[in-house]
Design a protein around this motif. Structure first.
Motif, PDB file in Angstrom:
ATOM      1  N   CYS A  62      14.422  89.499  37.933  1.00 41.12           N
ATOM      2  CA  CYS A  62      14.393  88.398  36.968  1.00 41.12           C
ATOM      3  C   CYS A  62      14.339  87.041  37.674  1.00 41.12           C
ATOM      4  O   CYS A  62      14.354  85.994  37.024  1.00 41.12           O
ATOM      5  N   ASP A  78      21.969  80.725  23.806  1.00 41.47           N
ATOM      6  CA  ASP A  78      20.559  80.543  24.148  1.00 41.47           C
ATOM      7  C   ASP A  78      20.326  79.274  24.960  1.00 41.47           C
ATOM      8  O   ASP A  78      19.489  79.256  25.869  1.00 41.47           O
ATOM      9  N   GLU A  83      17.149  79.610  32.997  1.00 42.97           N
ATOM     10  CA  GLU A  83      15.722  79.899  33.188  1.00 42.97           C
ATOM     11  C   GLU A  83      14.991  78.713  33.807  1.00 42.97           C
ATOM     12  O   GLU A  83      14.162  78.870  34.714  1.00 42.97           O
ATOM     13  N   GLY A 102      11.441  89.649  35.209  1.00 47.14           N
ATOM     14  CA  GLY A 102      12.132  90.399  34.169  1.00 47.14           C
ATOM     15  C   GLY A 102      12.938  89.444  33.298  1.00 47.14           C
ATOM     16  O   GLY A 102      13.069  88.252  33.612  1.00 47.14           O
ATOM     17  N   SER A 103      13.523  89.970  32.260  1.00 47.16           N
ATOM     18  CA  SER A 103      14.247  89.113  31.313  1.00 47.16           C
ATOM     19  C   SER A 103      15.609  88.679  31.867  1.00 47.16           C
ATOM     20  O   SER A 103      16.458  89.516  32.204  1.00 47.16           O
ATOM     21  N   LYS A 135      17.763  87.068  30.116  1.00 49.66           N
ATOM     22  CA  LYS A 135      18.729  87.316  29.046  1.00 49.66           C
ATOM     23  C   LYS A 135      19.261  88.758  29.109  1.00 49.66           C
ATOM     24  O   LYS A 135      20.470  88.989  28.996  1.00 49.66           O
ATOM     25  N   ASP A 136      18.359  89.698  29.350  1.00 52.12           N
ATOM     26  CA  ASP A 136      18.797  91.096  29.463  1.00 52.12           C
ATOM     27  C   ASP A 136      19.735  91.269  30.653  1.00 52.12           C
ATOM     28  O   ASP A 136      20.760  91.945  30.563  1.00 52.12           O
ATOM     29  N   TYR A 137      19.327  90.649  31.779  1.00 48.60           N
ATOM     30  CA  TYR A 137      20.162  90.749  32.982  1.00 48.60           C
ATOM     31  C   TYR A 137      21.563  90.206  32.697  1.00 48.60           C
ATOM     32  O   TYR A 137      22.571  90.841  33.026  1.00 48.60           O
TER      33      TYR A 137
END
Ligand SMILES: Cc1ncc(C[n+]2csc(CCOP(=O)(O)OP(=O)(O)O)c2C)c(N)n1
Ligand code: SF4
Ligand SMILES: [Mg+2]
Lengths: 302, 394
Positions: free
Chosen positions: A240, A280, A287, A263-264, A266-268
């Motif tokens: 990510c 967010d 990000e 990769g994401s 947020k998922d990480y």
């Protein structure tokens, strides 16, 4: 030397019988590095999880010469060992040619309390291999924030409160701090990309001067993930783009792996309990920081 | 033996040159700096074959020395005051790890107020950190201690680090003519370090580990035994030193006119010289005064102290430190010996020389007068800060 991979890695173990938690990333660092360095490695461990789990008299987990150092003093104890053996050799004592002084220090021991001492050793260009195993907090004392704890992480002293949520500062950039000393060799790695890490250790092993390798080593206990997922997180942090694999040598930075697509984040983040409270806006901030860093890397490093 | 005109700092540098440590790691601080400057010159000129390590702090200086010792090599470092306090954490690693490191400490006041001059609050504050503590009276003794220190510290029954203390400025920066032994004679005496508490490539070791509640006490007991054993070894090493170099050091303390005395001043370090002269003057006046100079504060030579002090009427402990809210630490130590050996006498404590304050002949004279008064049953105060309050009661 033959290429290092899981097939050529030696079978014998130098670090076992220790008390690390199941899924401990740091213990994998030690285990693999010592397999590469072999029986003539002399390891130095400051206060931290790895010394706490490895040196419980009479259960001593190192098969090679090893010792605890004061928390702030990994590098100078290493320098002393190196200088002591070198002088003994000069005076005619039998000392193996391939002995290597290696340090295994946590993020706190490296980036906080031991930073000046590490800087001193690099300044002297002492012949050492310094490994920072980065689990992103003071784990041994129960998960407190270090200067390598990333923005937004919940630790036991950066709680998620009504006014403040998690750590407020960004992760200190140790790799570039070390490189700014014009060190002989520095690299970043992750135990999620083991072949890359092992290759860098093998390369650093026989180089002269001070060598520094900074390796991400997830900690299920402090990060809040399942112990079976340690390697997955060590991969995901690279994929990510929040961690990068790189080398610094002879004045040049070189990126070892450029994810084509990140990769994401947020998922990480959200799959670890330490980041679960991030909203967010916070994730967008992280990000943006990542993108700025990679924009710099892409234009400045080969 | 050639004589050289040396300051205390330089005498230490000469002594260390002769003892040939493998590695010197040190950081500058007044009034120690001259020692490490001279050593760097010896190394730069090839007069001393040591590795000189430029560390970025005193904490690292001692940490490096620990690494050197763990590698089975001989280590030296030097410091003073704030530097000693800064390395305090490493002092217990060195002693607990049984690393026979030798360190020179230039005794200096501790901040605040900031002060670079001599008193002994730095080393005495760290008395319980497991180091042998010796206090030199003059430059010759400082040099001789450097040679003896390694032999004592490295003795297999001792294995305890050794701190050589020199009074800041009063000793570090004053010059004397000093006998400097021949290189070969010195090395014959000191020998090479035959380490066994160190790493081995034939039989790899873990050294310096944690030991929980069930085991810790055995390590600490052993440390205590090592320190106690140093008393015997100090004696042996001093006899050997005398046989080779002709200078005699009579154990961990030195008595002057204590055979037939009634009154005594006990002190340590460079002030002993002045007190010795004052003993001579007092004796000319018919006063039965003696001096006990403690060369070693750790290990505490209790038996020798008891022998020296038995039978006297009154004692003054003159020291350059204070344990706030209590009394001078040397005084506390001496009183414990008096109690253990059931020696009854009148005793009081003079705190003097703090922050480099002069201790003058008339100050000693005043102490002597008080001792005389006390021996005639006059009341007195147990504790006096020299120059601030008086010894006489009322
Ligand atoms: C001088 C000193 N201060 C504080 C401590 C307490 N302490 C021991 S381990 C530790 C945390 C170590 O963190 P890190 O270096 O990141 O290693 P980890 O425990 O995460 O493996 C702390 C604060 C100590 N041993 N020594
Ligand atoms: S707390 Fe984390 S770093 Fe420490 S032993 Fe457990 S898993 Fe490893
Ligand atoms: Mg950590």
């Amino acid at each position: 030397m033959a290429a290092i991979n899981h097939k050529t890695l030696r079978e014998d173990e130098f670090f076992f019988g220790h008390k690390a938690c199941a899924g401990c990333g740091a213990s994998l660092v030690l285990r693999h590095v010592l397999k590469i360095l072999g029986p003539n490695a002399v390891s130095v461990l400051p206060a931290g999880c790895m010394s706490a789990v490895g040196f419980n008299f009479p259960n001593l987990a190192f098969q090679n010469n090893s010792m605890i150092s004061p928390f702030a003093a990994t590098a100078p104890v290493m320098s002393g060992i190196r200088a002591g053996f070198d002088m003994r050799k000069k005076r005619g004592d039998k000392i193996p040619d391939d002995f290597c002084v290696v340090g295994f220090a946590g993020d706190g021991a490296t980036a906080d309390i031991g930073l000046a001492a590490l800087s001193g050793a690099i300044d002297r260009d002492d012949n050492l291999l310094y490994i920072c195993y980065d689990n992103e907090a003071y784990m041994n004392t129960g998960v407190q924030k270090s200067s390598l704890t990333p923005f937004g992480a919940k630790t036991t002293n950066t709680p998620v409160g009504t006014q403040i949520q998690g750590a407020l500062s960004n992760k200190k950039n140790m790799f570039e701090i070390v490189a700014a000393h014009n060190i002989s060799y520095a690299a970043t790695a992750s135990i999620g990309y083991l072949p890359d890490f092992l290759k860098k250790v093998a390369k650093a092993k026989d180089m002269p001067g001070t060598r520094y390798i900074h390796v991400i080593a997830p900690c299920p206990t402090g990060w809040g993930h399942a112990d079976k997922d340690t390697i997955n997180f060590a991969k995901a942090i690279v994929d990510c783009g929040l961690w990068y694999l790189a080398e610094y040598e002879a004045g040049d930075y070189k990126i070892s792996r450029r994810p084509k697509e990140f990769g994401s984040i947020k998922d990480y983040l959200h799959s670890q309990s330490r980041f679960r409270a991030l909203d967010d806006a916070a994730i967008a901030h992280i990000e943006a920081e990542r993108d700025a860093k990679w924009a710099y890397i892409d234009t400045h490093w080969s | 033996m050639p004589r050289k005109f040396l300051s205390g700092d330089e005498a230490v540098a000469e002594g260390i040159r002769l003892a040939q440590p493998d590695v010197i790691s040190a950081y500058p601080i007044t009034p120690q700096t001259v020692t490490v400057e001279r050593l760097s010159e010896f190394v730069a000129n090839g007069e001393l074959e040591s590795h000189y390590m430029y560390v970025e702090s005193e904490h690292s200086a001692l940490a490096a020395a620990i690494g050197v010792s763990a590698a089975g090599a001989r280590a030296f470092t030097a410091t003073s005051s704030q530097g000693l306090l800064y390395m305090a954490e490493c002092l217990t690693y060195a002693s607990g790890g049984r690393f026979p490191i030798v360190m020179m400490n230039a005794n200096r006041a501790t901040a605040l107020p900031w002060n670079i001059y001599g008193d002994q609050r730095d080393s005495i504050a760290l008395l319980d950190h497991g180091w042998i503590q010796a206090y030199a009276e003059d430059a010759q003794e400082a040099l001789d201690l450097c040679l003896m220190a390694y032999k004592i510290a490295e003795h297999p029954d001792v294995l305890t680090p050794f701190m050589i203390n020199l009074d800041g400025f009063a000793l570090t920066h004053t010059f004397e003519s000093v006998d400097v032994p021949d290189n070969k004679d010195a090395l014959d005496f000191v020998g090479r370090y035959e380490a066994f508490n160190c790493f081995s490539f034939d039989e790899p070791k873990n050294i310096g580990y944690s030991a929980g509640p069930a085991y810790n006490k055995y390590f600490k007991y052993d440390e205590h035994l090592g320190m106690n054993c140093a008393l015997k070894v100090i004696d042996e090493v001093e006899r050997d030193f005398e046989a080779r170099f002709g200078r005699s050091y009579p154990g961990a303390l030195e008595s002057y006119h204590m055979e037939d005395t009634e009154l005594c001043i006990l002190t340590l370090g460079s002030i002993s010289g002045l007190v010795r002269e004052c003993v001579d003057i007092a004796r000319e006046r018919g006063i039965k005064l003696g001096l006990v100079k403690l060369r070693y504060l750790r290990p505490l030579p209790s038996g020798q102290l008891a022998q020296a002090l038995a039978g006297i009427k009154a004692l003054c402990v003159l020291e350059k430190d204070i344990s706030f809210g209590a009394e001078g630490t040397v005084f506390t130590n001496i009183k414990s010996v008096l109690y253990d050996y059931k020696i009854e006498l009148e005793c009081f404590n003079v705190i003097a020389g703090l922050g480099g304050d002069d201790i003058l002949p008339q100050d000693i004279k005043q102490i002597v007068n008080t001792l005389v008064d006390i021996s005639h049953n006059k009341p007195y105060k147990r504790l006096q800060f020299l120059g601030i309050d008086t010894l006489q009661e009322g």
